[in-house]
Design a protein around this motif. Structure first.
Motif, mmCIF file in Angstrom:
data_model
loop_
_atom_site.group_PDB
_atom_site.id
_atom_site.type_symbol
_atom_site.label_atom_id
_atom_site.label_comp_id
_atom_site.label_asym_id
_atom_site.label_seq_id
_atom_site.Cartn_x
_atom_site.Cartn_y
_atom_site.Cartn_z
ATOM 1 N N TYR A 8 30.854 40.127 50.502
ATOM 2 C CA TYR A 8 30.578 40.406 51.908
ATOM 3 C C TYR A 8 31.820 41.073 52.480
ATOM 4 O O TYR A 8 32.923 40.521 52.375
ATOM 5 C CB TYR A 8 30.272 39.112 52.665
ATOM 6 N N THR A 9 31.656 42.265 53.071
ATOM 7 C CA THR A 9 32.797 43.076 53.482
ATOM 8 C C THR A 9 32.633 43.645 54.892
ATOM 9 O O THR A 9 31.546 43.616 55.466
ATOM 10 C CB THR A 9 32.975 44.275 52.533
ATOM 11 N N ILE A 10 33.753 44.185 55.389
ATOM 12 C CA ILE A 10 33.763 45.115 56.519
ATOM 13 C C ILE A 10 34.702 46.258 56.121
ATOM 14 O O ILE A 10 35.592 46.061 55.282
ATOM 15 C CB ILE A 10 34.204 44.461 57.853
ATOM 16 N N PRO A 11 34.538 47.456 56.678
ATOM 17 C CA PRO A 11 35.310 48.613 56.213
ATOM 18 C C PRO A 11 36.811 48.540 56.454
ATOM 19 O O PRO A 11 37.578 49.145 55.729
ATOM 20 C CB PRO A 11 34.702 49.798 56.962
ATOM 21 N N CYS A 16 39.122 43.154 51.141
ATOM 22 C CA CYS A 16 37.811 43.577 50.633
ATOM 23 C C CYS A 16 37.983 44.755 49.672
ATOM 24 O O CYS A 16 37.392 44.777 48.592
ATOM 25 C CB CYS A 16 36.884 43.991 51.781
ATOM 26 N N LYS A 20 37.020 44.892 45.649
ATOM 27 C CA LYS A 20 36.114 45.897 45.068
ATOM 28 C C LYS A 20 36.814 46.692 43.970
ATOM 29 O O LYS A 20 36.229 46.959 42.923
ATOM 30 C CB LYS A 20 35.581 46.824 46.157
ATOM 31 N N GLU A 32 27.782 44.887 47.115
ATOM 32 C CA GLU A 32 28.538 44.852 48.365
ATOM 33 C C GLU A 32 27.568 44.672 49.523
ATOM 34 O O GLU A 32 26.595 45.413 49.657
ATOM 35 C CB GLU A 32 29.336 46.142 48.558
ATOM 36 N N ARG A 34 27.575 44.774 53.411
ATOM 37 C CA ARG A 34 28.392 45.260 54.523
ATOM 38 C C ARG A 34 27.995 44.561 55.827
ATOM 39 O O ARG A 34 26.975 44.883 56.424
ATOM 40 C CB ARG A 34 28.243 46.770 54.639
ATOM 41 N N CYS A 35 28.840 43.643 56.234
ATOM 42 C CA CYS A 35 28.541 42.811 57.403
ATOM 43 C C CYS A 35 28.455 43.600 58.698
ATOM 44 O O CYS A 35 27.757 43.193 59.626
ATOM 45 C CB CYS A 35 29.585 41.703 57.535
ATOM 46 N N GLU A 36 29.156 44.743 58.790
ATOM 47 C CA GLU A 36 29.101 45.527 60.025
ATOM 48 C C GLU A 36 27.758 46.247 60.160
ATOM 49 O O GLU A 36 27.384 46.647 61.253
ATOM 50 C CB GLU A 36 30.266 46.521 60.107
ATOM 51 N N GLU A 37 27.038 46.388 59.074
ATOM 52 C CA GLU A 37 25.762 47.106 59.102
ATOM 53 C C GLU A 37 24.554 46.188 59.236
ATOM 54 O O GLU A 37 23.484 46.636 59.623
ATOM 55 C CB GLU A 37 25.599 47.942 57.824
ATOM 56 N N TYR A 41 23.723 39.599 57.002
ATOM 57 C CA TYR A 41 24.867 39.322 56.123
ATOM 58 C C TYR A 41 25.909 38.469 56.837
ATOM 59 O O TYR A 41 26.519 37.580 56.238
ATOM 60 C CB TYR A 41 25.493 40.606 55.599
#
Length: 83
Positions: A8-11, A16, A20, A32, A34-37, A41
């Protein structure tokens, strides 16, 4: 052995990116998330950890909050070196 790995990531998260890169360089496949999307998540991270922290990494059902602090356990679980 194949491992089920979810990250679970954010850019903007450097840990993170490190996670990866670590898995990619070792040929370990991961998913992956993407928690911001995706709000779902973020909710999954909360359900897994009780926190809103990335990276949250799940390997074969083992949950890790953060990467660098858990590297030795992650390396051992996946049969990899830490370097």
């Amino acid at each position: 052995m194949d491992h089920s790995i979810k990250i679970y990531t954010i850019p903007t998260c450097s840990d993170c990116a490190f996670a990866k890169r670590y898995f990619g360089e070792r040929g370990l496949s991961y998913t992956e998330l993407r928690c911001e999307e995706e709000e779902a998540y973020r909710r999954e991270v909360w359900q897994l950890t009780g926190k809103q922290v990335v990276p949250t990494i799940v390997i074969d059902g083992h949950v890790f909050i953060g990467f660098a602090d858990n590297l030795s356990e992650i390396a051992s679980l996946t049969g990899q070196s830490q370097n």
